[in-house]
Design a protein around this motif. Sequence first.
Motif, PDB file in Angstrom:
ATOM      1  N   PHE A 255       0.830  -1.192   0.000  1.00 43.29           N
ATOM      2  CA  PHE A 255       0.000   0.000   0.000  1.00 43.29           C
ATOM      3  C   PHE A 255       0.871   1.250   0.000  1.00 43.29           C
ATOM      4  O   PHE A 255       1.970   1.262   0.553  1.00 43.29           O
ATOM      5  N   SER A 256       0.348   2.307  -0.602  1.00 45.50           N
ATOM      6  CA  SER A 256       1.032   3.592  -0.563  1.00 45.50           C
ATOM      7  C   SER A 256       0.699   4.301   0.754  1.00 45.50           C
ATOM      8  O   SER A 256      -0.118   3.827   1.545  1.00 45.50           O
ATOM      9  N   ASP A 257       1.312   5.461   0.951  1.00 44.34           N
ATOM     10  CA  ASP A 257       1.050   6.248   2.161  1.00 44.34           C
ATOM     11  C   ASP A 257      -0.129   7.199   1.992  1.00 44.34           C
ATOM     12  O   ASP A 257      -0.449   7.955   2.903  1.00 44.34           O
ATOM     13  N   ILE A 258      -0.795   7.156   0.835  1.00 43.95           N
ATOM     14  CA  ILE A 258      -1.920   8.066   0.588  1.00 43.95           C
ATOM     15  C   ILE A 258      -3.099   7.664   1.475  1.00 43.95           C
ATOM     16  O   ILE A 258      -3.491   6.492   1.509  1.00 43.95           O
ATOM     17  N   PRO A 259      -3.669   8.622   2.200  1.00 48.27           N
ATOM     18  CA  PRO A 259      -4.814   8.281   3.051  1.00 48.27           C
ATOM     19  C   PRO A 259      -6.086   8.092   2.251  1.00 48.27           C
ATOM     20  O   PRO A 259      -6.213   8.557   1.112  1.00 48.27           O
ATOM     21  N   LEU A 260      -7.053   7.393   2.831  1.00 49.53           N
ATOM     22  CA  LEU A 260      -8.394   7.306   2.263  1.00 49.53           C
ATOM     23  C   LEU A 260      -9.164   8.564   2.637  1.00 49.53           C
ATOM     24  O   LEU A 260      -8.920   9.169   3.690  1.00 49.53           O
ATOM     25  N   THR A 261     -10.084   8.971   1.787  1.00 45.91           N
ATOM     26  CA  THR A 261     -10.990  10.048   2.142  1.00 45.91           C
ATOM     27  C   THR A 261     -12.165   9.467   2.926  1.00 45.91           C
ATOM     28  O   THR A 261     -12.413   8.263   2.903  1.00 45.91           O
ATOM     29  N   GLN A 262     -12.913  10.338   3.585  1.00 47.15           N
ATOM     30  CA  GLN A 262     -14.091   9.851   4.297  1.00 47.15           C
ATOM     31  C   GLN A 262     -15.164   9.375   3.325  1.00 47.15           C
ATOM     32  O   GLN A 262     -15.920   8.452   3.644  1.00 47.15           O
ATOM     33  N   ASP A 263     -15.234   9.973   2.136  1.00 51.28           N
ATOM     34  CA  ASP A 263     -16.151   9.471   1.116  1.00 51.28           C
ATOM     35  C   ASP A 263     -15.818   8.019   0.785  1.00 51.28           C
ATOM     36  O   ASP A 263     -16.715   7.164   0.682  1.00 51.28           O
ATOM     37  N   GLU A 264     -14.540   7.753   0.588  1.00 50.75           N
ATOM     38  CA  GLU A 264     -14.107   6.401   0.220  1.00 50.75           C
ATOM     39  C   GLU A 264     -14.384   5.406   1.337  1.00 50.75           C
ATOM     40  O   GLU A 264     -14.860   4.290   1.092  1.00 50.75           O
ATOM     41  N   LEU A 265     -14.113   5.804   2.570  1.00 56.97           N
ATOM     42  CA  LEU A 265     -14.386   4.906   3.689  1.00 56.97           C
ATOM     43  C   LEU A 265     -15.883   4.652   3.817  1.00 56.97           C
ATOM     44  O   LEU A 265     -16.314   3.509   4.040  1.00 56.97           O
ATOM     45  N   ALA A 266     -16.688   5.701   3.672  1.00 53.17           N
ATOM     46  CA  ALA A 266     -18.139   5.538   3.757  1.00 53.17           C
ATOM     47  C   ALA A 266     -18.639   4.590   2.669  1.00 53.17           C
ATOM     48  O   ALA A 266     -19.525   3.755   2.908  1.00 53.17           O
ATOM     49  N   PHE A 267     -18.072   4.700   1.476  1.00 51.97           N
ATOM     50  CA  PHE A 267     -18.448   3.833   0.363  1.00 51.97           C
ATOM     51  C   PHE A 267     -18.103   2.382   0.662  1.00 51.97           C
ATOM     52  O   PHE A 267     -18.913   1.466   0.425  1.00 51.97           O
ATOM     53  N   LEU A 268     -16.916   2.132   1.210  1.00 54.25           N
ATOM     54  CA  LEU A 268     -16.517   0.755   1.535  1.00 54.25           C
ATOM     55  C   LEU A 268     -17.403   0.165   2.628  1.00 54.25           C
ATOM     56  O   LEU A 268     -17.781  -1.010   2.570  1.00 54.25           O
ATOM     57  N   LEU A 269     -17.753   0.971   3.613  1.00 54.84           N
ATOM     58  CA  LEU A 269     -18.605   0.486   4.698  1.00 54.84           C
ATOM     59  C   LEU A 269     -20.018   0.207   4.196  1.00 54.84           C
ATOM     60  O   LEU A 269     -20.634  -0.802   4.558  1.00 54.84           O
ATOM     61  N   TRP A 270     -20.536   1.084   3.368  1.00 47.85           N
ATOM     62  CA  TRP A 270     -21.865   0.854   2.781  1.00 47.85           C
ATOM     63  C   TRP A 270     -21.847  -0.396   1.910  1.00 47.85           C
ATOM     64  O   TRP A 270     -22.791  -1.192   1.916  1.00 47.85           O
ATOM     65  N   SER A 271     -20.776  -0.604   1.160  1.00 50.24           N
ATOM     66  CA  SER A 271     -20.686  -1.754   0.262  1.00 50.24           C
ATOM     67  C   SER A 271     -20.666  -3.075   1.016  1.00 50.24           C
ATOM     68  O   SER A 271     -21.109  -4.101   0.495  1.00 50.24           O
ATOM     69  N   THR A 272     -20.148  -3.065   2.238  1.00 52.38           N
ATOM     70  CA  THR A 272     -19.962  -4.313   2.978  1.00 52.38           C
ATOM     71  C   THR A 272     -21.036  -4.574   4.033  1.00 52.38           C
ATOM     72  O   THR A 272     -21.323  -5.739   4.342  1.00 52.38           O
ATOM     73  N   GLN A 273     -21.619  -3.515   4.593  1.00 49.25           N
ATOM     74  CA  GLN A 273     -22.647  -3.705   5.623  1.00 49.25           C
ATOM     75  C   GLN A 273     -23.731  -2.642   5.594  1.00 49.25           C
ATOM     76  O   GLN A 273     -24.482  -2.476   6.557  1.00 49.25           O
ATOM     77  N   GLY A 274     -23.818  -1.918   4.481  1.00 47.61           N
ATOM     78  CA  GLY A 274     -24.785  -0.839   4.395  1.00 47.61           C
ATOM     79  C   GLY A 274     -26.222  -1.325   4.485  1.00 47.61           C
ATOM     80  O   GLY A 274     -26.554  -2.415   4.021  1.00 47.61           O
TER      81      GLY A 274
END
Length: 253
Positions: free
Chosen positions: A77-96
């Motif tokens: 992985f790179s050192d680039i952080p995730l945005t909150q949009d991206e984290l929200a999308f991943l959480l919705w995709s897995t348990q939304g």
Amino acid sequence: MKPAFSKKMGRWFLTDRVRDLVDWWGTPQSQGEEPPPVQKPVADGAELISLPERADWNIPSYDLVEAIASRESQRRFSDIPLTQDELAFLLWSTQGVRKKLHEAAVLRTVPSAGCRHPFETYLVVLRVEGLLPGLYRYLPLDHALVLESASGDLAQRVTAATRGQRFAGQAAVTFVWSAIPARTEWRYAEASTKVIALDAGHVCQNLYLACGAIGCGTCAIAAYDQDLADELIGADGDNELVVYLSPVGKRSK
């Protein structure tokens, strides 16, 4: 003392013969007991961190065929952080939550045996914009996070919990899924174990596919130290226990 285990026992677990042994009239559901809540309660006074709603995400469209064709495990992985949009999308995709049917059942973005959805999602956050490093828990009914712990040695702890797999401590965020068996046992009693394991696979595959849309990678981890993983999220190892982990980060070029 290590518990006795045999190859025959393991193969029996893969069958569905346990259903023939269940007293279906004796399950908590058949006995008229109230089902467990679909989300763990939050401590009094805890501050909820609202996540961006789907209508506000800056997430690019992504072809499903391409997502499936390019799916692969990533451990760099790179050192680039995730945005909150991206984290929200991943959480919705897995348990939304798509729809709340009633107090004990919700329709989500992943299937679950009997609509029981036994999982809680914990996040070891190391690099997410706008979030302090810490252990968080996702609240799908609220589409929000709650901070569980602000421990400063989370990278070391998640690495140790995954039996020294260093990429877990190098990810921007590691998803840690715990199971609350009682949610599924309410309907399926002793037949719950296998379907809980199957349900975990549904969740993690959605994470893989969603990662592709945002330039991230992940690698599912099923080899972990049970005691250290349970301790990491504060689970008792019986009523709640870790069943799966998956570190996520921007792909390293």
